[in-house]
Design an enzyme around this catalytic site. Structure first.
Site, short mmCIF file in Angstrom:
data_model
loop_
_atom_site.label_atom_id
_atom_site.label_comp_id
_atom_site.label_asym_id
_atom_site.label_seq_id
_atom_site.Cartn_x
_atom_site.Cartn_y
_atom_site.Cartn_z
N TRP A 28 0.85 -1.19 0.00
CA TRP A 28 0.00 0.00 0.00
C TRP A 28 0.89 1.23 0.00
CZ3 TRP A 28 0.60 3.47 3.97
CH2 TRP A 28 1.15 3.00 5.16
N GLU A 53 6.74 8.25 14.35
CA GLU A 53 7.02 7.61 13.06
C GLU A 53 7.97 8.47 12.22
OE1 GLU A 53 6.21 4.69 11.98
OE2 GLU A 53 4.63 4.05 13.35
N GLU A 85 8.52 1.46 6.59
CA GLU A 85 8.16 2.33 7.72
C GLU A 85 7.93 3.77 7.27
OE1 GLU A 85 7.72 2.16 11.02
OE2 GLU A 85 7.87 0.00 11.22
N HIS A 98 4.54 5.23 6.96
CA HIS A 98 3.68 5.45 8.12
C HIS A 98 3.58 6.93 8.48
CE1 HIS A 98 4.65 1.05 9.49
NE2 HIS A 98 4.07 1.12 8.31
N GLU A 122 8.22 -2.50 17.98
CA GLU A 122 7.27 -2.84 16.91
C GLU A 122 5.93 -3.28 17.53
OE1 GLU A 122 7.60 -2.08 13.92
OE2 GLU A 122 9.68 -2.25 13.31
N THR A 173 4.12 -0.19 18.92
CA THR A 173 3.47 0.63 17.89
C THR A 173 2.27 -0.12 17.30
OG1 THR A 173 5.19 -0.10 16.35
CG2 THR A 173 5.42 2.11 17.28
N ASP A 213 1.29 -3.44 9.39
CA ASP A 213 2.73 -3.42 9.06
C ASP A 213 3.57 -3.65 10.31
OD1 ASP A 213 2.41 -2.85 6.38
OD2 ASP A 213 3.43 -0.90 6.45
N GLU A 214 3.19 -2.97 11.40
CA GLU A 214 3.97 -3.10 12.64
C GLU A 214 3.96 -4.54 13.13
OE1 GLU A 214 5.59 -0.59 12.97
OE2 GLU A 214 4.47 1.28 13.02
N HIS A 237 6.37 -6.54 11.06
CA HIS A 237 7.75 -6.22 11.46
C HIS A 237 8.08 -6.85 12.81
CE1 HIS A 237 7.60 -2.37 8.76
NE2 HIS A 237 7.74 -3.48 8.07
FE LIG Z 1 7.54 -0.11 13.19
FE LIG Z 2 5.88 2.50 11.97
#
Ligand SMILES: [Fe+2]
Ligand SMILES: [Fe+2]
Length: 417
Positions: A98, A141, A180, A183, A243, A246, A275-276, A279
């Site tokens: 995305w 971020e 990242e 974000h 991670e 967040t 995403d976090e 990760h």
């Molecule tokens: Fe992150």
């Molecule tokens: Fe992030």
């Protein structure tokens, strides 16, 4: 977040300060100093003095550096093939990723102004406290250069030596940072379009924060050290923790956005949270591998990191205003705690989650006496934090009246802490 300061600093870290290792990069007392000035002509004019000279946002305390034992210096280099097959698959190809624009009004479209009007109408119902949490998360971020720098200070064959190194670790770090980067980009643009925040104050906060780095001068007299000592064991444990923190925080802002009637913002926060989570899974896998290969040192590193307290990476945030100053992070943390976006109970929950994820309580083989003490310490930590949290909540409830404070990000309006 508000738990920073609950535990004593690591004694071993302070001991290490008295004898910096030879590779710490510190200059010997009588080593020659080569400066640009040595090549200048004696009668060259002095450079003009700027009217308002730049000063660092925070004093820089002494730091503990390069504590990874010599026998572990090549550990990550030896795992390069493993990382290629087990860690790089956690990344998504760019073409399948995305992008911020997928969640924002298209400025090249004829409907742009209508889309912005709709976005602003939805955002009009967001409470000030929620906006403070969102801005704080976005500022965190946006300080991504600091986090990529931190990873590239790590020893043991991890760092990206050239900025384009071909090791799996360097490939990971660059691609992770590239993921990242979306974000802060998305949150920044979204908040700008809402028209609800003082963007100049927010932008100043970001500039201050990136300039501050991640050093933790909580108490200069006690010499708090930075978090990771260039040790990749500490670095990856810290990053796994962050991670997950967040993931929790963005997940909660998504839930709140939905409750406040902004489904588009809920999708933004939920997408970032996903995403976090991915990760977190990758970094937790790296640490799990370290537990397999080297349980004693990894367990002691986990305990060292937890004794230091896992400071949030944005704890040095400030906005330069007379009212906020260096207390800005404490205010943002207090609001996040009150609204349940990120709480002391979450901090305890992360510790308990990681203890379980890495099977810490079940470790037996290969543990030294110190390793067993570290095991006992980290396994007891989550419940201890929970008890502290309960007591803090009881004390706050007994106090009754809630404090409030102005926050520049929302044009200096008062927010309940
Ligand atoms: Fe992150
Ligand atoms: Fe992030």
């Amino acid at each position: 977040m508000s738990l920073t300061g609950c535990l004593p600093p690591s004694c071993s870290a302070i001991r290490a300060l008295s004898s910096p290792p030879p590779c710490s990069g510190k200059r010997r007392a009588n080593a020659p100093v080569v400066t640009m000035a040595s090549t200048a002509k004696a009668n060259a004019p002095n450079p003009p003095k700027p009217k308002n000279q730049f000063t660092a946002p925070h004093p820089v305390p002494p730091q503990v550096t390069h504590t990874l034992p010599p026998e572990k210096q090549e550990i990550f280099a030896s795992l390069d093939g493993w990382a290629a097959s087990h860690i790089l698959p956690y990344l998504k190809p760019v073409e399948e990723s995305w992008q911020p624009q997928d969640h924002l009004p298209d400025p090249s479209s004829a409907s742009f102004h209508d889309e912005v009007r709709d976005l602003r109408a939805r955002a009009a119902g967001l409470p000030d406290g929620y906006l403070v949490c969102l801005v704080g998360d976005m500022v965190t971020e946006e300080a991504l250069p600091t986090y990529q720098t931190m990873l590239n200070t790590l020893d043991g064959g991890v760092r990206d030596e050239t900025g384009a190194s071909g090791t799996s670790w360097a490939v990971w770090t660059r691609a992770w940072a590239a993921e990242e980067n979306r974000h802060g980009d998305l949150m920044n643009k979204y908040l700008y379009l809402t028209g609800r925040v003082d963007m100049r104050q927010v932008e100043k906060t970001i500039q201050y924060l990136i300039g501050s780095g991640m050093i933790q001068p909580i108490n200069l007299a006690k010499v708090e050290d930075p978090r990771t000592e260039n040790d990749p064991y500490l670095g990856y444990i810290y990053t796994t923790f962050q991670e997950r923190a967040t993931f929790i925080s963005h997940g909660n802002t998504a839930r709140h956005a939905r409750r406040h009637g902004d489904a588009a913002l809920a999708r933004v926060c939920g997408t970032i949270a996903a995403d976090e989570k991915r990760h977190e899974a990758a970094y937790a896998r790296i640490v799990a591998k370290l537990f397999d290969l080297d349980p004693d040192y990894t367990l002691r590193a986990f305990a060292r990191m937890m004794r230091k307290k896992v400071a949030m990476p944005a704890h040095l945030m400030r906005d330069g205003s007379a009212t906020d100053g260096s207390g800005l992070f404490a205010r943002y943390s207090a609001v996040a705690q009150r609204l349940g976006v990120y709480t002391a109970a979450d901090y305890a929950g992360i510790i308990e989650f990681l203890v379980e994820r890495w099977g810490v309580a079940r470790l037996e083989a290969g543990l030294s006496g110190e390793g067993r003490r570290a095991q006992e310490f980290v396994c007891s930590l989550g419940p201890r934090f929970r008890r502290l949290e309960e007591r803090a909540q009881e004390a706050a409830a007994a106090k009754g009246m809630l404090d409030s404070a102005p926050i520049s990000w929302i044009h200096g309006r008062e927010v309940q802490l």
